[in-house]
Design an enzyme around this catalytic site. Structure first.
Site, PDB file in Angstrom:
ATOM      1  N   HIS A 180     -30.483  -4.134 104.863  1.00 32.09           N
ATOM      2  CA  HIS A 180     -31.940  -4.321 104.130  1.00 32.09           C
ATOM      3  C   HIS A 180     -33.084  -4.024 104.828  1.00 32.09           C
ATOM      4  O   HIS A 180     -33.914  -3.211 104.402  1.00 32.09           O
ATOM      5  CB  HIS A 180     -31.569  -5.916 103.532  1.00 32.09           C
ATOM      6  CG  HIS A 180     -32.971  -6.299 102.787  1.00 32.09           C
ATOM      7  ND1 HIS A 180     -33.096  -5.483 101.705  1.00 32.09           N
ATOM      8  CD2 HIS A 180     -33.847  -6.929 102.872  1.00 32.09           C
ATOM      9  CE1 HIS A 180     -34.394  -6.104 101.089  1.00 32.09           C
ATOM     10  NE2 HIS A 180     -34.885  -6.880 101.879  1.00 32.09           N
ATOM     11  N   LYS A 200     -44.418  -4.441  93.344  1.00 30.58           N
ATOM     12  CA  LYS A 200     -43.652  -5.565  92.678  1.00 30.58           C
ATOM     13  C   LYS A 200     -44.041  -7.051  93.372  1.00 30.58           C
ATOM     14  O   LYS A 200     -44.199  -7.101  94.535  1.00 30.58           O
ATOM     15  CB  LYS A 200     -42.072  -5.177  93.000  1.00 30.58           C
ATOM     16  CG  LYS A 200     -41.112  -6.311  92.483  1.00 30.58           C
ATOM     17  CD  LYS A 200     -39.732  -5.938  93.171  1.00 30.58           C
ATOM     18  CE  LYS A 200     -39.186  -6.421  94.175  1.00 30.58           C
ATOM     19  NZ  LYS A 200     -37.748  -6.259  94.776  1.00 30.58           N
ATOM     20  N   ASP A 220     -33.282   2.283  96.122  1.00 30.31           N
ATOM     21  CA  ASP A 220     -33.274   1.148  96.786  1.00 30.31           C
ATOM     22  C   ASP A 220     -31.840   0.955  97.735  1.00 30.31           C
ATOM     23  O   ASP A 220     -30.993   1.694  97.530  1.00 30.31           O
ATOM     24  CB  ASP A 220     -33.456   0.267  95.599  1.00 30.31           C
ATOM     25  CG  ASP A 220     -33.966  -1.245  95.991  1.00 30.31           C
ATOM     26  OD1 ASP A 220     -34.325  -1.499  97.187  1.00 30.31           O
ATOM     27  OD2 ASP A 220     -34.395  -2.217  95.077  1.00 30.31           O
ATOM     28  N   ASP A 245     -28.971  -5.893  92.631  1.00 22.54           N
ATOM     29  CA  ASP A 245     -28.114  -7.134  92.311  1.00 22.54           C
ATOM     30  C   ASP A 245     -28.466  -7.653  91.161  1.00 22.54           C
ATOM     31  O   ASP A 245     -27.300  -7.185  90.213  1.00 22.54           O
ATOM     32  CB  ASP A 245     -29.167  -8.234  93.223  1.00 22.54           C
ATOM     33  CG  ASP A 245     -28.414  -9.609  93.457  1.00 22.54           C
ATOM     34  OD1 ASP A 245     -27.145  -9.946  92.576  1.00 22.54           O
ATOM     35  OD2 ASP A 245     -28.499 -10.470  94.316  1.00 22.54           O
ATOM     36  N   THR A 246     -29.343  -8.388  90.404  1.00 20.15           N
ATOM     37  CA  THR A 246     -29.080  -8.664  88.960  1.00 20.15           C
ATOM     38  C   THR A 246     -29.829  -7.422  88.132  1.00 20.15           C
ATOM     39  O   THR A 246     -30.219  -7.620  86.931  1.00 20.15           O
ATOM     40  CB  THR A 246     -30.201  -9.881  88.704  1.00 20.15           C
ATOM     41  OG1 THR A 246     -31.477  -9.477  89.361  1.00 20.15           O
ATOM     42  CG2 THR A 246     -29.834 -11.027  89.745  1.00 20.15           C
TER      43      THR A 246
HETATM   44  C1  R5P Z   1     -35.134  -6.403  97.581  1.00 16.68           C
HETATM   45  O1  R5P Z   1     -36.133  -6.199  98.582  1.00 16.68           O
HETATM   46  C2  R5P Z   1     -34.067  -5.309  97.760  1.00 16.68           C
HETATM   47  O2  R5P Z   1     -34.397  -4.130  98.240  1.00 16.68           O
HETATM   48  C3  R5P Z   1     -33.802  -5.101  96.123  1.00 16.68           C
HETATM   49  O3  R5P Z   1     -34.839  -4.446  95.521  1.00 16.68           O
HETATM   50  C4  R5P Z   1     -33.381  -6.358  95.349  1.00 16.68           C
HETATM   51  O4  R5P Z   1     -32.619  -7.395  96.178  1.00 16.68           O
HETATM   52  C5  R5P Z   1     -32.674  -6.013  93.960  1.00 16.68           C
HETATM   53  O5  R5P Z   1     -32.638  -7.429  93.282  1.00 16.68           O
HETATM   54  P1  R5P Z   1     -32.364  -7.481  91.664  1.00 16.68           P
HETATM   55  O6  R5P Z   1     -31.636  -6.213  91.495  1.00 16.68           O
HETATM   56  O7  R5P Z   1     -31.838  -8.886  91.694  1.00 16.68           O
HETATM   57  O8  R5P Z   1     -33.826  -7.172  91.267  1.00 16.68           O
END
Ligand code: R5P
Length: 329
Positions: free
Chosen positions: A135, A203, A231, A235-236
Site C-alpha cells: 500500500h 476523494k 489502484d 476492497d468494498t
Molecule cells: C486506499 O488508500 C486504497 O488504495 C484503496 O483505494 C482502498 O483501500 C479501496 O477500498 P474500497 O474498495 O473499500 O473503497
C-alpha cells in the site's frame, strides 16, 4: 573438517490460497512441502511439518484473506515451527501485506498495525519478507531485514495494453495514488508506445466509518477519453465505483480498472457488477472464489512473477532487474 554445503529450497503453503502456492512451486519445477495444519476444538491452530526442513531455504506462502487474523497466525506458527526445526533461511511470502492500510497514526490513540505485523514476522523467525505492491513502499522499512517488494504493474499493463490507444487517461482514484498513475503512464509509454495523460480524483474518507469514501471531483481532462483507473487494491469497491461514476459524469467515453489485490469484501462484487466499468483486471495475490467471479473481472496469475523472484533470490541475482526498477516506489 570441511563439509560441502548444498542449498535446498522448500516451499510451503498456508491454507488461504493453496492454488497460488501450487502454481509458484510448479513454475519452479517443484512440489509443495508437506505440512499438517489443523485446529483444536478451541479454534487454536496446530502446525507440524511432515518432513525434515533442517538446513533448508524455506518459504511460507500465505494470502491474507478473510479471516485475516487467523491466516496471519497460521503463517507465523509455520515460521516458528521452521525456525525450531533448524531451517537455515525462512522467507515469509505475503503477496498482500496484512494490515497495510494501517501504516501510520492518522489520528491519536491508533496502532501502527503494519509495523506490528513486521515485528511479528521477525519475532516468529522470518529472515526475509516478500510482498507485492505494498500500500505504501515505506512498509519495507518496518521489517529490519531484506524485503523483496514485487510489482504486478508490468503484468497488468501488458495485458491491458493490447486494447488501449493514445486517447487514454490513467486515473488515480485518490491524490495519494498519483505516483502509481505516473508509473503506469511511464510504463505504457516506454514499453507499449502509448501516450497516456494522468488525472486523479479528489476523494475523502469518513473518519468515523471504515471503508466509506466519497469522490468530490475529477482533477484532469477526461471528456471523451478512455479512463483507466489504477489502484493497489479493490476492497468494498466503493473507491473504484464512485470514481467510475464521477468519470462518466465528467464525460469519460469508457472506464476500465486495474488493481493488484482483489480483496472484494462485503458489497465489492455487486458494486463492480453494477458500476459503469467495462473491464476490471486484478491478480490472484488473494483468491477469487467462483462466487466472486464476474464476466468483466479478469484475474491474472502473479505466480510466475513470484516464482522468478524466488529463483533470483535463491540464486543470489538481482530482483530489481526483473522489474526494470518498477518495484522501487
Ligand atoms: C486506499 O488508500 C486504497 O488504495 C484503496 O483505494 C482502498 O483501500 C479501496 O477500498 P474500497 O474498495 O473499500 O473503497
Amino acid at each position: 573438517m570441511r563439509l560441502p554445503t548444498h542449498k535446498r529450497l522448500m516451499i510451503f503453503s498456508g491454507s488461504a490460497n493453496r492454488g497460488l502456492a501450487e502454481e509458484v512451486a510448479a513454475a519452479l519445477g517443484m512440489k509443495l512441502g508437506e505440512v499438517e495444519v489443523s485446529s483444536f476444538a478451541s479454534s487454536e491452530t496446530y502446525i507440524r511439518f511432515s518432513e525434515s526442513v533442517r538446513g533448508s531455504d524455506a518459504l511460507v506462502i500465505q494470502s491474507h484473506v478473510d479471516p485475516v487474523d487467523h491466516h496471519v497466525m497460521e503463517q507465523l506458527l509455520m515460521i516458528d515451527a521452521l525456525k525450531r526445526a533448524s531451517a537455515k533461511r525462512i522467507t515469509a511470502v505475503a503477496p498482500f501485506y496484512p494490515y497495510s492500510r494501517q501504516d501510520r497514526k492518522a489520528r491519536g490513540r491508533e496502532p501502527i498495525a503494519a509495523k506490528m505485523l513486521a515485528d511479528f514476522y521477525k519475532a516468529a523467525g522470518a529472515d526475509r519478507l516478500l510482498s507485492v505492491d505494498l500500500h505504501t513502499g515505506q512498509i519495507q522499512g518496518f521489517f529490519d531485514a531484506p524485503f523483496d517488494h514485487l510489482t504486478a504493474l508490468p503484468l497488468l499493463a501488458d495485458h491491458l495494453a493490447e486494447s488501449l490507444k493514445d486517447d487514454l487517461v490513467i486515473v488515480s482514484p485518490d491524490a495519494g495514488g498519483v505516483r502509481l498513475a505516473d508509473k503506469w503512464a511511464e510504463y505504457l509509454g516506454d514499453f507499449h508506445g502509448l501516450n497516456g495523460q494522468v488525472a486523479f480524483l479528489h476523494k475523502r474518507r469518513r473518519h468515523e466509518a471504515r471503508n466509506v469514501s466519497e469522490t468530490l471531483r475529477v482533477v484532469g481532462e477526461v471528456k471523451d477519453r478512455v479512463c483507466l483507473m489504477v489502484d493497489d487494491m479493490i476492497d468494498t469497491a466503493g473507491t473504484i465505483t464512485n470514481g467510475a461514476e464521477s468519470l462518466k459524469a465528467a464525460g469519460a467515453a469508457e472506464v476500465l480498472a486495474a488493481a493488484t489485490h482483489p480483496v472484494l469484501s462485503g458489497p465489492g462484487v455487486d458494486r463492480l457488477k453494477n458500476a459503469p466499468i467495462e473491464q476490471v483486471v486484478v491478480t490472484n495475490t488473494l483468491p477469487v472464489p467462483p462466487e466472486k467471479q464476474l464476466d468483466k473481472l479478469m484475474v491474472l496469475s502473479i505466480a510466475p512473477t513470484i516464482a522468478q523472484t524466488i529463483k533470483a533470490v535463491f540464486e543470489e541475482e538481482s530482483v530489481s532487474e526483473l522489474f526494470h526498477g518498477e518495484n522501487q516506489r
